[in-house]
Design a protein around this motif. Structure first.
Motif, PDB file in Angstrom:
ATOM      1  N   ASN A   1      54.053  21.629  48.132  1.00 17.68           N
ATOM      2  CA  ASN A   1      53.226  20.796  48.986  1.00 17.68           C
ATOM      3  C   ASN A   1      52.963  21.591  50.258  1.00 17.68           C
ATOM      4  O   ASN A   1      53.903  22.037  50.923  1.00 17.68           O
ATOM      5  CB  ASN A   1      53.973  19.492  49.292  1.00 17.68           C
ATOM      6  CG  ASN A   1      53.189  18.540  50.157  1.00 17.68           C
ATOM      7  OD1 ASN A   1      52.509  18.925  51.091  1.00 17.68           O
ATOM      8  ND2 ASN A   1      53.313  17.265  49.841  1.00 17.68           N
ATOM      9  N   ALA A   2      51.689  21.797  50.614  1.00 19.01           N
ATOM     10  CA  ALA A   2      51.335  22.620  51.774  1.00 19.01           C
ATOM     11  C   ALA A   2      51.839  22.022  53.081  1.00 19.01           C
ATOM     12  O   ALA A   2      52.084  22.757  54.038  1.00 19.01           O
ATOM     13  CB  ALA A   2      49.825  22.811  51.842  1.00 19.01           C
ATOM     14  N   GLN A   3      52.020  20.701  53.136  1.00 16.72           N
ATOM     15  CA  GLN A   3      52.458  20.073  54.382  1.00 16.72           C
ATOM     16  C   GLN A   3      53.970  20.054  54.532  1.00 16.72           C
ATOM     17  O   GLN A   3      54.488  20.184  55.632  1.00 16.72           O
ATOM     18  CB  GLN A   3      51.912  18.647  54.466  1.00 16.72           C
ATOM     19  CG  GLN A   3      50.414  18.601  54.641  1.00 16.72           C
ATOM     20  CD  GLN A   3      49.882  17.181  54.714  1.00 16.72           C
ATOM     21  OE1 GLN A   3      50.570  16.214  54.401  1.00 16.72           O
ATOM     22  NE2 GLN A   3      48.630  17.060  55.127  1.00 16.72           N
ATOM     23  N   THR A   4      54.690  19.891  53.426  1.00  9.44           N
ATOM     24  CA  THR A   4      56.147  19.735  53.519  1.00  9.44           C
ATOM     25  C   THR A   4      56.929  20.916  52.955  1.00  9.44           C
ATOM     26  O   THR A   4      58.143  20.980  53.126  1.00  9.44           O
ATOM     27  CB  THR A   4      56.591  18.475  52.755  1.00  9.44           C
ATOM     28  OG1 THR A   4      56.330  18.670  51.351  1.00  9.44           O
ATOM     29  CG2 THR A   4      55.885  17.236  53.264  1.00  9.44           C
ATOM     30  N   SER A   5      56.273  21.803  52.247  1.00 10.19           N
ATOM     31  CA  SER A   5      56.888  22.945  51.552  1.00 10.19           C
ATOM     32  C   SER A   5      57.827  22.521  50.426  1.00 10.19           C
ATOM     33  O   SER A   5      58.555  23.344  49.885  1.00 10.19           O
ATOM     34  CB  SER A   5      57.633  23.858  52.524  1.00 10.19           C
ATOM     35  OG  SER A   5      56.733  24.400  53.469  1.00 10.19           O
TER      36      SER A   5
ATOM     37  N   PHE B   1      46.901  15.584  44.846  1.00  6.52           N
ATOM     38  CA  PHE B   1      46.622  16.853  45.509  1.00  6.52           C
ATOM     39  C   PHE B   1      45.252  17.378  45.101  1.00  6.52           C
ATOM     40  O   PHE B   1      44.766  17.099  44.005  1.00  6.52           O
ATOM     41  CB  PHE B   1      47.678  17.910  45.140  1.00  6.52           C
ATOM     42  CG  PHE B   1      49.052  17.606  45.641  1.00  6.52           C
ATOM     43  CD1 PHE B   1      49.453  18.041  46.895  1.00  6.52           C
ATOM     44  CD2 PHE B   1      49.944  16.882  44.870  1.00  6.52           C
ATOM     45  CE1 PHE B   1      50.728  17.760  47.366  1.00  6.52           C
ATOM     46  CE2 PHE B   1      51.219  16.601  45.330  1.00  6.52           C
ATOM     47  CZ  PHE B   1      51.610  17.035  46.585  1.00  6.52           C
ATOM     48  N   GLU B   2      44.645  18.173  45.985  1.00  2.00           N
ATOM     49  CA  GLU B   2      43.397  18.837  45.652  1.00  2.00           C
ATOM     50  C   GLU B   2      43.683  19.946  44.640  1.00  2.00           C
ATOM     51  O   GLU B   2      44.707  20.616  44.714  1.00  2.00           O
ATOM     52  CB  GLU B   2      42.759  19.432  46.910  1.00  2.00           C
ATOM     53  CG  GLU B   2      42.328  18.382  47.915  1.00  2.00           C
ATOM     54  CD  GLU B   2      41.735  18.980  49.181  1.00  2.00           C
ATOM     55  OE1 GLU B   2      41.461  20.206  49.216  1.00  2.00           O
ATOM     56  OE2 GLU B   2      41.545  18.217  50.137  1.00  2.00           O
TER      57      GLU B   2
ATOM     58  N   ASN C   1      43.647  23.507  42.970  1.00  2.00           N
ATOM     59  CA  ASN C   1      43.732  24.821  43.603  1.00  2.00           C
ATOM     60  C   ASN C   1      43.565  25.893  42.525  1.00  2.00           C
ATOM     61  O   ASN C   1      44.111  25.763  41.433  1.00  2.00           O
ATOM     62  CB  ASN C   1      45.089  24.965  44.304  1.00  2.00           C
ATOM     63  CG  ASN C   1      45.112  26.050  45.340  1.00  2.00           C
ATOM     64  OD1 ASN C   1      44.324  26.976  45.308  1.00  2.00           O
ATOM     65  ND2 ASN C   1      46.045  25.948  46.262  1.00  2.00           N
TER      66      ASN C   1
ATOM     67  N   ALA D   1      50.147  26.580  47.337  1.00  2.00           N
ATOM     68  CA  ALA D   1      50.473  25.548  48.322  1.00  2.00           C
ATOM     69  C   ALA D   1      49.391  24.472  48.182  1.00  2.00           C
ATOM     70  O   ALA D   1      48.241  24.695  48.560  1.00  2.00           O
ATOM     71  CB  ALA D   1      50.493  26.130  49.729  1.00  2.00           C
ATOM     72  N   MET D   2      49.766  23.347  47.623  1.00  2.00           N
ATOM     73  CA  MET D   2      48.812  22.285  47.311  1.00  2.00           C
ATOM     74  C   MET D   2      48.577  21.388  48.525  1.00  2.00           C
ATOM     75  O   MET D   2      49.526  20.962  49.182  1.00  2.00           O
ATOM     76  CB  MET D   2      49.316  21.447  46.136  1.00  2.00           C
ATOM     77  CG  MET D   2      49.588  22.254  44.875  1.00  2.00           C
ATOM     78  SD  MET D   2      48.097  22.963  44.156  1.00  2.00           S
ATOM     79  CE  MET D   2      47.382  21.511  43.417  1.00  2.00           C
ATOM     80  N   VAL D   3      47.304  21.099  48.777  1.00  2.00           N
ATOM     81  CA  VAL D   3      46.923  20.245  49.900  1.00  2.00           C
ATOM     82  C   VAL D   3      46.827  18.799  49.406  1.00  2.00           C
ATOM     83  O   VAL D   3      46.071  18.519  48.474  1.00  2.00           O
ATOM     84  CB  VAL D   3      45.574  20.698  50.492  1.00  2.00           C
ATOM     85  CG1 VAL D   3      45.131  19.766  51.609  1.00  2.00           C
ATOM     86  CG2 VAL D   3      45.666  22.142  50.982  1.00  2.00           C
ATOM     87  N   PRO D   4      47.600  17.893  50.017  1.00  2.00           N
ATOM     88  CA  PRO D   4      47.526  16.493  49.599  1.00  2.00           C
ATOM     89  C   PRO D   4      46.131  15.912  49.864  1.00  2.00           C
ATOM     90  O   PRO D   4      45.491  16.251  50.854  1.00  2.00           O
ATOM     91  CB  PRO D   4      48.574  15.788  50.473  1.00  2.00           C
ATOM     92  CG  PRO D   4      49.477  16.866  50.940  1.00  2.00           C
ATOM     93  CD  PRO D   4      48.627  18.098  51.036  1.00  2.00           C
TER      94      PRO D   4
END
Length: 135
Positions: free
Chosen positions: A37-41, A84-85, A87, A104-107
């Protein structure tokens, strides 16, 4: 004469051994990586990782995936996960090597829109409203 024969066989042996083929490098390679997750890793469990149209795998609890014995060439790797978007990236496989394809997936952010085309504050108290979720 005996020394000449021994020298001849020694040279012949060296010629034969030097002509032996060296083992060829592996013609296949590996792509491995982790989906987070790109925001939380945090790792993204259950993401679908695809290469091409016929080969896909699901990430484990640790967000990791691995494709072995891939032909040496470039692959388009795509990752999809609920919420998630999507990728995509290109990973080039080299024979005998392990190539990394981390994502790294963007929610997705839910997008709500409202339409207030029929607001009437007269006698009626009905207010038709349309809510659409485009996310």
């Amino acid at each position: 004469m005996k020394t000449i024969k021994q020298l001849f066989f020694l040279v012949l042996t060296l010629v034969i051994l030097s002509d032996c083929k060296k083992p060829e490098a592996s013609e296949t390679g590996t792509i491995e990586g982790i989906v987070t997750n790109a925001q939380t890793s945090e790792p993204v469990k259950g993401a679908i990782v695809s290469i091409g149209t016929t080969t896909s795998k699901s990430t484990g609890d640790d967000g990791k995936y691995r494709f072995d014995e891939l032909e040496a060439k470039s692959y388009t790797v795509q990752v999809q996960a609920e919420g998630f978007e999507t990728n995509t990236k290109t990973v080039s496989v080299i024979g005998g090597e392990v190539r990394t394809g981390d994502f790294a997936m963007v929610p997705m952010v839910p997008m709500l829109s409202t339409s207030t085309l029929s607001l009437d504050f007269g006698i009626s108290q009905i207010l038709p409203v349309t809510i659409t979720n485009t996310g």
